[in-house]
Write a protein that holds these residues in place. Structure first.
Motif, short mmCIF file in Angstrom:
data_model
loop_
_atom_site.label_atom_id
_atom_site.label_comp_id
_atom_site.label_asym_id
_atom_site.label_seq_id
_atom_site.Cartn_x
_atom_site.Cartn_y
_atom_site.Cartn_z
N TYR A 65 -4.77 1.93 6.94
CA TYR A 65 -5.70 1.14 5.68
C TYR A 65 -4.75 -0.09 5.11
CZ TYR A 65 -9.03 4.84 6.13
OH TYR A 65 -10.01 5.70 6.42
N CYS A 101 -5.07 -3.18 2.32
CA CYS A 101 -5.58 -4.14 1.17
C CYS A 101 -5.31 -5.34 1.33
CB CYS A 101 -4.97 -3.44 -0.14
SG CYS A 101 -3.35 -3.89 -0.62
N TRP A 127 -10.46 -3.29 0.62
CA TRP A 127 -9.71 -2.40 1.34
C TRP A 127 -10.37 -2.40 3.05
CZ3 TRP A 127 -5.53 0.37 0.64
CH2 TRP A 127 -4.94 0.57 -0.72
N MET A 178 -10.09 -7.95 -4.66
CA MET A 178 -9.30 -7.14 -3.92
C MET A 178 -10.28 -6.21 -2.85
SD MET A 178 -6.23 -7.73 -5.11
CE MET A 178 -5.50 -6.58 -4.11
N ARG A 226 -9.65 -0.51 -10.05
CA ARG A 226 -8.61 -1.52 -10.16
C ARG A 226 -8.05 -1.01 -11.71
NH1 ARG A 226 -10.60 -7.67 -10.99
NH2 ARG A 226 -11.70 -7.35 -12.79
N VAL A 285 -13.73 2.40 -4.56
CA VAL A 285 -12.56 1.18 -5.09
C VAL A 285 -12.47 0.94 -6.83
CG1 VAL A 285 -11.69 -0.68 -4.73
CG2 VAL A 285 -12.81 0.26 -2.94
N CYS A 332 -2.54 0.21 -3.88
CA CYS A 332 -2.02 -1.20 -3.42
C CYS A 332 -1.61 -1.76 -4.63
CB CYS A 332 -3.15 -2.05 -2.90
SG CYS A 332 -2.78 -3.67 -2.39
N GLU A 363 0.82 -1.25 0.04
CA GLU A 363 0.05 0.05 -0.07
C GLU A 363 0.79 1.30 0.03
OE1 GLU A 363 -1.94 -2.92 2.81
OE2 GLU A 363 -0.02 -2.19 2.50
N LEU A 388 -8.08 3.26 -3.64
CA LEU A 388 -9.02 3.67 -2.99
C LEU A 388 -9.21 5.14 -2.81
CD1 LEU A 388 -11.35 2.71 -1.03
CD2 LEU A 388 -9.68 3.21 0.86
N GLY A 415 -14.62 -2.73 -1.70
CA GLY A 415 -14.02 -3.74 -2.55
C GLY A 415 -14.23 -4.14 -3.78
#
Length: 122
Positions: A94, A96, A36, A34, A72, A70, A22, A6, A81, A50
């Motif tokens: 925080y 992941c 958080w 994935m 990706r 979130v 992350c 992270e 995030l 997530g």
């Protein structure tokens, strides 16, 4: 060896924004859900958002709904995030986490990062 790293934490004033990243390695990223999570001092770890392995976002808890998002990037093997309208109560470490073909997010995730500290000042 699977690693989740992270980054992006730090000190921010209330009302501000931060984006956590992350970066994953050692796993087939597209096959993992994935998530958080965060943990404030003296409190239990809390799920905050997530994305499933199929790319669907999961419902966020009321504490962050409408403020945290979130996303990706499969090519970069990175999950993000985005945190907006931050409040002092968002102060926490925080984390992941990754779960193979994951669609649910809880303490039983397969892999965890070491966390990044977010501090929100009032």
């Amino acid at each position: 060896q699977v690693q989740l790293v992270e980054s992006g934490g730090g000190l921010v004033q209330a009302g501000g924004s931060l984006r956590l990243s992350c970066a994953a390695s050692g796993l087939m990223f597209s096959m993992y859900g994935m998530g958080w999570f965060r943990q404030a001092p003296g409190k239990e770890r809390e799920f905050v958002g997530g994305i499933t392995w199929t790319g669907s976002s999961t419902p966020s808890p009321d504490s962050v709904k409408g403020r945290f998002t979130v996303s990706r990037d499969i090519a970069k093997k990175t999950v993000y995030l985005q945190m907006n309208s931050l409040k002092p109560e968002d102060t926490a470490v925080y984390y992941c986490a990754a779960d193979f073909r994951g669609t649910r997010f809880n303490a039983g995730m397969d892999y965890w990062g070491k966390g990044t500290l977010v501090t929100v000042s009032s």
